[in-house]
Scaffold this motif. Structure first.
Motif, PDB file in Angstrom:
ATOM      1  N   ILE A  18       5.608  -1.924  -0.519  1.00 22.92           N
ATOM      2  CA  ILE A  18       5.507  -1.771  -1.975  1.00 22.92           C
ATOM      3  C   ILE A  18       4.044  -1.854  -2.412  1.00 22.92           C
ATOM      4  CG2 ILE A  18       6.057  -2.904  -4.171  1.00 22.92           C
ATOM      5  CD1 ILE A  18       8.799  -3.588  -2.947  1.00 22.92           C
ATOM      6  N   ALA A  19       3.266  -2.693  -1.741  1.00 29.91           N
ATOM      7  CA  ALA A  19       1.852  -2.859  -2.097  1.00 29.91           C
ATOM      8  C   ALA A  19       1.007  -1.673  -1.652  1.00 29.91           C
ATOM      9  CB  ALA A  19       1.312  -4.141  -1.480  1.00 29.91           C
ATOM     10  N   ALA A  20       1.331  -1.068  -0.520  1.00 30.77           N
ATOM     11  CA  ALA A  20       0.532   0.044   0.019  1.00 30.77           C
ATOM     12  C   ALA A  20       0.867   1.320  -0.738  1.00 30.77           C
ATOM     13  CB  ALA A  20       0.817   0.215   1.502  1.00 30.77           C
ATOM     14  N   ARG A  21      -0.169   1.897  -1.348  1.00 30.27           N
ATOM     15  CA  ARG A  21       0.025   3.139  -2.096  1.00 30.27           C
ATOM     16  C   ARG A  21      -0.959   4.181  -1.591  1.00 30.27           C
ATOM     17  NH1 ARG A  21       0.432   1.012  -8.197  1.00 30.27           N
ATOM     18  NH2 ARG A  21      -0.744   2.914  -8.488  1.00 30.27           N
ATOM     19  N   SER A  22      -0.699   5.413  -1.921  1.00 29.62           N
ATOM     20  CA  SER A  22      -1.562   6.505  -1.447  1.00 29.62           C
ATOM     21  C   SER A  22      -2.956   6.421  -2.070  1.00 29.62           C
ATOM     22  CB  SER A  22      -0.905   7.846  -1.741  1.00 29.62           C
ATOM     23  OG  SER A  22      -0.682   7.968  -3.129  1.00 29.62           O
ATOM     24  N   ASP A  23      -3.832   7.327  -1.671  1.00 23.39           N
ATOM     25  CA  ASP A  23      -5.268   7.240  -1.914  1.00 23.39           C
ATOM     26  C   ASP A  23      -5.710   7.043  -3.357  1.00 23.39           C
ATOM     27  OD1 ASP A  23      -7.983   7.243  -1.493  1.00 23.39           O
ATOM     28  OD2 ASP A  23      -8.109   9.431  -1.543  1.00 23.39           O
ATOM     29  N   LEU A  59      -0.255  -8.562   8.098  1.00 21.35           N
ATOM     30  CA  LEU A  59       0.040  -7.566   7.071  1.00 21.35           C
ATOM     31  C   LEU A  59      -1.055  -7.530   6.012  1.00 21.35           C
ATOM     32  CD1 LEU A  59       3.900  -7.897   6.589  1.00 21.35           C
ATOM     33  CD2 LEU A  59       2.647  -5.940   7.507  1.00 21.35           C
ATOM     34  N   ALA A  60      -1.626  -8.684   5.693  1.00 24.70           N
ATOM     35  CA  ALA A  60      -2.753  -8.700   4.755  1.00 24.70           C
ATOM     36  C   ALA A  60      -3.945  -7.948   5.341  1.00 24.70           C
ATOM     37  CB  ALA A  60      -3.129 -10.135   4.409  1.00 24.70           C
ATOM     38  N   TRP A  66      -5.816  -0.462   5.512  1.00 28.35           N
ATOM     39  CA  TRP A  66      -5.213   0.693   4.841  1.00 28.35           C
ATOM     40  C   TRP A  66      -6.017   1.083   3.602  1.00 28.35           C
ATOM     41  CZ3 TRP A  66      -2.231   4.729   5.094  1.00 28.35           C
ATOM     42  CH2 TRP A  66      -1.644   5.271   3.955  1.00 28.35           C
ATOM     43  N   GLN A  67      -6.521   0.092   2.899  1.00 29.77           N
ATOM     44  CA  GLN A  67      -7.294   0.346   1.684  1.00 29.77           C
ATOM     45  C   GLN A  67      -8.544   1.178   1.997  1.00 29.77           C
ATOM     46  OE1 GLN A  67      -8.443  -3.252  -0.309  1.00 29.77           O
ATOM     47  NE2 GLN A  67      -8.885  -2.212  -2.217  1.00 29.77           N
ATOM     48  N   SER A  68      -9.169   0.936   3.127  1.00 27.58           N
ATOM     49  CA  SER A  68     -10.383   1.674   3.450  1.00 27.58           C
ATOM     50  C   SER A  68     -10.140   2.938   4.264  1.00 27.58           C
ATOM     51  CB  SER A  68     -11.355   0.760   4.207  1.00 27.58           C
ATOM     52  OG  SER A  68     -10.779   0.361   5.422  1.00 27.58           O
ATOM     53  N   ARG A  71      -7.383   7.548   3.432  1.00 32.52           N
ATOM     54  CA  ARG A  71      -7.688   8.980   3.280  1.00 32.52           C
ATOM     55  C   ARG A  71      -7.419   9.723   4.590  1.00 32.52           C
ATOM     56  NH1 ARG A  71     -12.864   7.268   0.307  1.00 32.52           N
ATOM     57  NH2 ARG A  71     -12.105   7.187  -1.828  1.00 32.52           N
ATOM     58  N   ARG A  72      -7.604   9.033   5.716  1.00 27.93           N
ATOM     59  CA  ARG A  72      -7.420   9.662   7.022  1.00 27.93           C
ATOM     60  C   ARG A  72      -5.984   9.588   7.509  1.00 27.93           C
ATOM     61  NH1 ARG A  72     -11.481   6.436  10.375  1.00 27.93           N
ATOM     62  NH2 ARG A  72     -11.191   4.996   8.663  1.00 27.93           N
ATOM     63  N   TRP A  73      -5.269   8.532   7.155  1.00 30.66           N
ATOM     64  CA  TRP A  73      -3.898   8.347   7.637  1.00 30.66           C
ATOM     65  C   TRP A  73      -2.927   8.687   6.516  1.00 30.66           C
ATOM     66  CZ3 TRP A  73      -4.221   2.941  10.384  1.00 30.66           C
ATOM     67  CH2 TRP A  73      -5.044   3.057  11.504  1.00 30.66           C
TER      68      TRP A  73
END
Length: 157
Positions: A18-23, A59-60, A66-68, A71-73
């Motif tokens: 839920i926390a991970a969102r696209s670019d 996960l943190a 993931w935040q950085s 764009r690639r994944w």
């Protein structure tokens, strides 16, 4: 315990997804913390699952990576599954090494019966206690019968 830790881990991974969102959208750190804090507070009550603590940290870290690199994944799935695999793999290896140590100690110091080294208890005390209990019960029943309170006989009938 494994099932409980798996359910708690599922909740943590759900919070991470839920926390991970696209670019273009920022990471929802509040959502992840909202899932992580209650789960970790439940463990503060007295039941501690090391795998859940490790998974929360991993996960943190995965969310920060993931935040950085989002764009690639195209998806957060590889990072989340890597965190789960590392957490459960690490704790499993630690548990197996501890089990090997317990097996080694059990072989070195096997269980032995104390029967040859300790004298058998005397049975007279047990017979006396049973006799005293039966006589006091009979005395109590006769007293109740004399007073007209025959609860035991009535309930047995």
């Amino acid at each position: 315990m494994l099932i409980v830790s798996a359910v708690i881990s599922f909740v943590l991974v759900l919070g991470a997804f839920i926390a991970a969102r696209s670019d273009p959208h920022p990471i929802r750190w509040g959502a992840f913390i909202g899932f992580a804090i209650p789960v970790l507070c439940l463990q503060c009550v007295g039941i501690v699952f090391p795998v859940v603590w490790l998974l929360t940290v991993l996960l943190a870290i995965a969310l920060r990576v993931w935040q950085s690199s989002r764009r690639r994944w195209p998806t957060f799935v590889p990072l989340a599954m890597s965190a789960v695999a590392i957490a459960y793999g690490t704790i499993s290896l630690l548990a197996l090494s501890g089990r090997n140590e317990y097996d080694r100690v059990r072989e070195k110091y096997p269980f032995e019966s104390m029967e040859p080294r300790v004298p058998a208890p005397k049975s007279n005390g047990e017979a006396d206690a049973t006799r005293i209990a039966e006589s006091s019960m009979a005395e109590l029943e006769s007293t109740l019968d004399q007073q007209g309170h025959d609860y035991r006989s009535a309930s047995l009938r």
